[in-house]
Motif scaffolding. Structure first.
Motif, PDB file in Angstrom:
ATOM      1  N   CYS A 172       6.135  -4.912  -4.552  1.00 53.81           N
ATOM      2  CA  CYS A 172       5.787  -3.714  -3.784  1.00 53.81           C
ATOM      3  C   CYS A 172       4.824  -2.849  -4.597  1.00 53.81           C
ATOM      4  O   CYS A 172       5.016  -2.659  -5.794  1.00 53.81           O
ATOM      5  CB  CYS A 172       7.049  -2.930  -3.463  1.00 53.81           C
ATOM      6  SG  CYS A 172       6.736  -1.268  -2.839  1.00 53.81           S
ATOM      7  N   ARG A 173       3.819  -2.335  -3.918  1.00 58.51           N
ATOM      8  CA  ARG A 173       2.781  -1.523  -4.561  1.00 58.51           C
ATOM      9  C   ARG A 173       3.351  -0.242  -5.188  1.00 58.51           C
ATOM     10  O   ARG A 173       2.800   0.288  -6.134  1.00 58.51           O
ATOM     11  CB  ARG A 173       1.745  -1.178  -3.491  1.00 58.51           C
ATOM     12  CG  ARG A 173       0.616  -0.334  -3.913  1.00 58.51           C
ATOM     13  CD  ARG A 173      -0.504  -0.364  -2.890  1.00 58.51           C
ATOM     14  NE  ARG A 173      -1.152  -1.657  -2.888  1.00 58.51           N
ATOM     15  CZ  ARG A 173      -1.250  -2.457  -1.847  1.00 58.51           C
ATOM     16  NH1 ARG A 173      -0.760  -2.097  -0.695  1.00 58.51           N
ATOM     17  NH2 ARG A 173      -1.843  -3.618  -1.951  1.00 58.51           N
TER      18      ARG A 173
ATOM     19  N   LEU B 223       8.028   0.984   2.050  1.00 54.25           N
ATOM     20  CA  LEU B 223       6.572   1.097   2.126  1.00 54.25           C
ATOM     21  C   LEU B 223       6.046  -0.143   2.855  1.00 54.25           C
ATOM     22  O   LEU B 223       6.324  -1.272   2.465  1.00 54.25           O
ATOM     23  CB  LEU B 223       5.944   1.200   0.727  1.00 54.25           C
ATOM     24  CG  LEU B 223       4.413   1.324   0.722  1.00 54.25           C
ATOM     25  CD1 LEU B 223       3.956   2.626   1.376  1.00 54.25           C
ATOM     26  CD2 LEU B 223       3.867   1.251  -0.696  1.00 54.25           C
TER      27      LEU B 223
ATOM     28  N   GLN C 257       3.029  -2.478   3.783  1.00 58.18           N
ATOM     29  CA  GLN C 257       1.840  -2.745   2.971  1.00 58.18           C
ATOM     30  C   GLN C 257       1.242  -4.122   3.164  1.00 58.18           C
ATOM     31  O   GLN C 257       1.906  -5.055   3.579  1.00 58.18           O
ATOM     32  CB  GLN C 257       2.181  -2.557   1.498  1.00 58.18           C
ATOM     33  CG  GLN C 257       3.342  -3.433   1.037  1.00 58.18           C
ATOM     34  CD  GLN C 257       3.968  -2.901  -0.242  1.00 58.18           C
ATOM     35  OE1 GLN C 257       3.360  -2.955  -1.292  1.00 58.18           O
ATOM     36  NE2 GLN C 257       5.191  -2.386  -0.158  1.00 58.18           N
TER      37      GLN C 257
ATOM     38  N   LEU D 184      -1.628   2.494  -6.096  1.00 58.23           N
ATOM     39  CA  LEU D 184      -1.085   3.726  -5.537  1.00 58.23           C
ATOM     40  C   LEU D 184      -0.510   4.652  -6.610  1.00 58.23           C
ATOM     41  O   LEU D 184      -0.751   5.864  -6.603  1.00 58.23           O
ATOM     42  CB  LEU D 184      -0.006   3.340  -4.515  1.00 58.23           C
ATOM     43  CG  LEU D 184       0.630   4.443  -3.712  1.00 58.23           C
ATOM     44  CD1 LEU D 184      -0.405   5.183  -2.885  1.00 58.23           C
ATOM     45  CD2 LEU D 184       1.705   3.856  -2.790  1.00 58.23           C
TER      46      LEU D 184
ATOM     47  N   SER E  11      -1.769   0.425   2.522  1.00 57.99           N
ATOM     48  CA  SER E  11      -0.420   0.979   2.680  1.00 57.99           C
ATOM     49  C   SER E  11      -0.312   1.830   3.943  1.00 57.99           C
ATOM     50  O   SER E  11      -1.296   2.443   4.370  1.00 57.99           O
ATOM     51  CB  SER E  11      -0.058   1.881   1.494  1.00 57.99           C
ATOM     52  OG  SER E  11      -0.342   1.247   0.274  1.00 57.99           O
TER      53      SER E  11
ATOM     54  N   PHE F 112       2.257   4.780   5.635  1.00 59.06           N
ATOM     55  CA  PHE F 112       3.281   5.674   5.106  1.00 59.06           C
ATOM     56  C   PHE F 112       4.123   6.357   6.168  1.00 59.06           C
ATOM     57  O   PHE F 112       3.599   6.911   7.131  1.00 59.06           O
ATOM     58  CB  PHE F 112       2.642   6.782   4.271  1.00 59.06           C
ATOM     59  CG  PHE F 112       1.832   6.273   3.110  1.00 59.06           C
ATOM     60  CD1 PHE F 112       2.433   6.029   1.888  1.00 59.06           C
ATOM     61  CD2 PHE F 112       0.473   6.034   3.247  1.00 59.06           C
ATOM     62  CE1 PHE F 112       1.691   5.559   0.801  1.00 59.06           C
ATOM     63  CE2 PHE F 112      -0.281   5.562   2.172  1.00 59.06           C
ATOM     64  CZ  PHE F 112       0.332   5.321   0.962  1.00 59.06           C
TER      65      PHE F 112
END
Ligand SMILES: [Zn+2]
Length: 423
Positions: A19-20, A67, A69, A192, A234, A236
């Motif tokens: 995950c970013r 998140l 993405q 990010l 991404s 949000f």
């Protein structure tokens, strides 16, 4: 340590990505939109004989932080260094920005002594309004061709990517800001954590940060799957945003829901230790709304893919029907999102003969993937199509107003999202 057999290793050749934001392994697909080229790269006539690179448009949702993405396949440099999107071409967007500048200037008392920095400042579309109020500004924009236009307008602009490195350099030069803003950039940031950390570093002790970005809840509720494309890494929710900001020493104290880009959020944040701003009830209210919509449960994300498929079937059905009836169909606009929509639905020149766009940069070029030609808007009056498909559906009211003249020959408008509607 576990022993890995060669077979197990082979099974992992499709690398599981972290995950970013939180680094957890991404395993849950949110929606799979197939293969698609970069949507802001508009081929010219000369490019049509060459190949085009397609990447999987498969979106994940992180089961730990939620998140949503996409994987990054191309470097940010190759995507954004000669970016085709000039913000200044939509009237309603410019009005939106002017209102923002007036409002923030009065709310936070910005004046000749203040300093405003915009990250991804594009062609100076927004900062120009602060310049008019004599508020000192600095734009940061990685696309040199776009930044040049800003400088010509009197908006000082650094041609650079933003992150902690640049923020530290500006801070060291005594150039921290009273207001740091970024519109539609957070989604486009590959690293990010580095970016958000940089935003914090750039704030003066009592500085305010505002960020606008499309709201995931609206994307899901209004079926805006075409806003998913390779340049947007991404997506949000408020829940995730607050969590990301907190992780970097930022406190979200207000949020507004905006109509722009199909439903966006504008969040206001300050340094965690800055007690100047009390947290407005809007923050809690929106988080509760997202909780009620199920955004804290990974299963709630699963219905989106079904809804997207239904939209494709309905749009293709409609276009096939009018094509069989011998009607002519043109498009209006060549926004990034049109590439996702047309590519995923498999729509080419046989169903939409051409599209038009006000941006001179795009005229004479072609939509990525479908290679539908992009003409000057006058083409609509010349060819009198029976239907005009509005590709930037978020601007449909403005566009229908501008194109009222198609009624002279009985022309009708088609809006593809959230579901096919004919006006
Ligand atoms: Zn995560």
């Amino acid at each position: 340590m576990t022993t890995t057999t060669p077979l197990a290793e082979n099974q992992r050749t499709v690398a599981i990505k972290p995950c970013r934001f939180c680094g957890a392994e991404l395993q849950r697909t949110f929606v799979d939109l197939g293969m698609s080229p970069l949507c802001e790269t508009y081929p010219s006539a000369a490019d049509l004989n060459r190949g085009e690179t397609y990447y999987p448009l498969r979106v994940y949702v992180c089961e730990k932080c939620f998140l949503v993405q996409l994987e990054q396949y191309e470097t940010a440099e190759s995507i954004f260094s000669d970016y085709a999107y000039f913000s200044s071409y939509s009237d309603s967007w410019l009005k939106h920005c002017e209102n923002y500048c007036n409002k923030t200037a009065s709310r936070f008392g910005l004046n000749e002594q203040s300093f405003v920095v915009e990250v991804a400042s594009n062609d100076g579309y927004l900062l120009q309004y602060f310049v008019r109020q004599n508020v000192p500004v600095l734009g940061i924009e990685p696309a040199a061709n776009v930044a040049k236009v800003a400088v010509e307008k009197g908006v000082p602009t650094l041609v650079q990517f933003f992150g902690t490195q640049l923020a530290k350099q500006l801070a060291a030069d005594g150039r921290c800001a009273d207001l740091v803003l970024g519109n539609n950039v957070l989604a486009q940031v590959p690293d990010l954590n580095d970016f958000v950390e940089g935003l914090k570093l750039l704030l003066k002790p009592h500085g305010v940060l505002t960020m606008e970005f499309p709201h995931l809840l609206k994307l899901m509720e209004l079926n805006e799957f075409d806003t998913i494309y390779h340049e947007h890494f991404s997506y949000f929710s408020m829940l995730t945003t607050v969590r990301i900001m907190e992780a970097h020493g930022l406190r979200v104290f207000d949020v507004e829901e905006l109509k722009s880009h199909g439903g966006s959020l504008r969040v206001y944040a300050c340094r965690t230790e800055d007690r100047t701003h009390r947290v407005e009830p809007s923050v809690r209210k929106l988080i509760e709304e997202e909780e009620r919509a199920g955004l804290t449960s990974v299963d709630s994300y699963a219905s989106f893919a079904r809804q997207v498929k239904e939209t494709k079937f309905a749009l293709v059905d409609f276009l096939l029907r009018v094509a069989r009836d011998g009607k002519s169909v043109a498009g209006y606009g060549a926004p990034g999102k049109s590439a996702t929509l047309l590519q995923y639905c498999g729509i080419g020149k046989d169903l939409i003969a051409y599209t038009v766009d006000r941006s001179p940069y795009k005229q004479g070029r072609f939509l990525p993937g479908s290679h539908i030609p992009i003409h000057h808007p006058d083409r609509i009056r010349e060819t009198k199509p029976d239907y005009v498909v509005i590709l930037p559906w978020n601007l449909k009211d403005e566009i229908m107003q501008q194109l009222q003249f198609i009624r002279e020959w009985g022309g009708r408008f088609v809006v593809p999202i959230p579901k096919v509607a004919v006006y």
